[in-house]
Design an enzyme around this catalytic site. Sequence first.
Site, PDB file in Angstrom:
ATOM      1  CG  HIS A  38     -42.225 -10.322 -10.099  1.00 43.81           C
ATOM      2  ND1 HIS A  38     -43.037  -9.385  -9.503  1.00 43.81           N
ATOM      3  CD2 HIS A  38     -41.325 -10.686  -9.162  1.00 43.81           C
ATOM      4  CE1 HIS A  38     -42.636  -9.204  -8.266  1.00 43.81           C
ATOM      5  NE2 HIS A  38     -41.596  -9.987  -8.021  1.00 43.81           N
ATOM      6  CE  LYS A 103     -53.318 -13.061  -0.091  1.00 47.71           C
ATOM      7  NZ  LYS A 103     -54.709 -12.712   0.128  1.00 47.71           N
TER       8      LYS A 103
END
Length: 181
Positions: A38, A103
Amino acid sequence: MKEIKITTPLNDNIIKKLNAGDRVYITGTIYTARDAAHKRMVDSLKNSESLPFDINNSIIYYVGPCPPKPGHVIGSAGPTTSYRMDDYTPILLKAGLKGMIGKGNRSKEVIDSIIKYNCVYFAAIGGAGALISNCIKSSEIIAYEDLGTEAIRKLYVEDLPVIVAIDSKGNNLYDINIRNK
């Protein structure tokens, strides 16, 4: 809460039909990336460089899969904790990313960006990586191979089970469950 089958790439019509708590089965191409990937993608955008894949209408799965056993496409592929990507996510959503799988809860800035750019955040079940890997039919490293397990992979999945954790209206399954206790 419904059970819905969707195919990638995502589009606004698909996303608008999804509500927090819906069980979704995803079929199609998705990409993997964790925090190191990222950072590189966001650095590329800041430098007006292209990304290693077309991010428009794509889904990124936050996972660093284990190496495959002989005869398998991929090893265990359970989700990693999503907040580690929160600093980078609004920039990628602005660039065209439409879905994320991970999650745990997200920051207010990420949720605001999900609403602003009509996106969706899915939760996969932690601890079910071996079962999830059965849904992955192909895996190919497409960028940042030096990151090892955190390299960006292009996956083809069939009926990957996830739950809508935060829908495009900002409804947040984590908050809903807390309020209902």
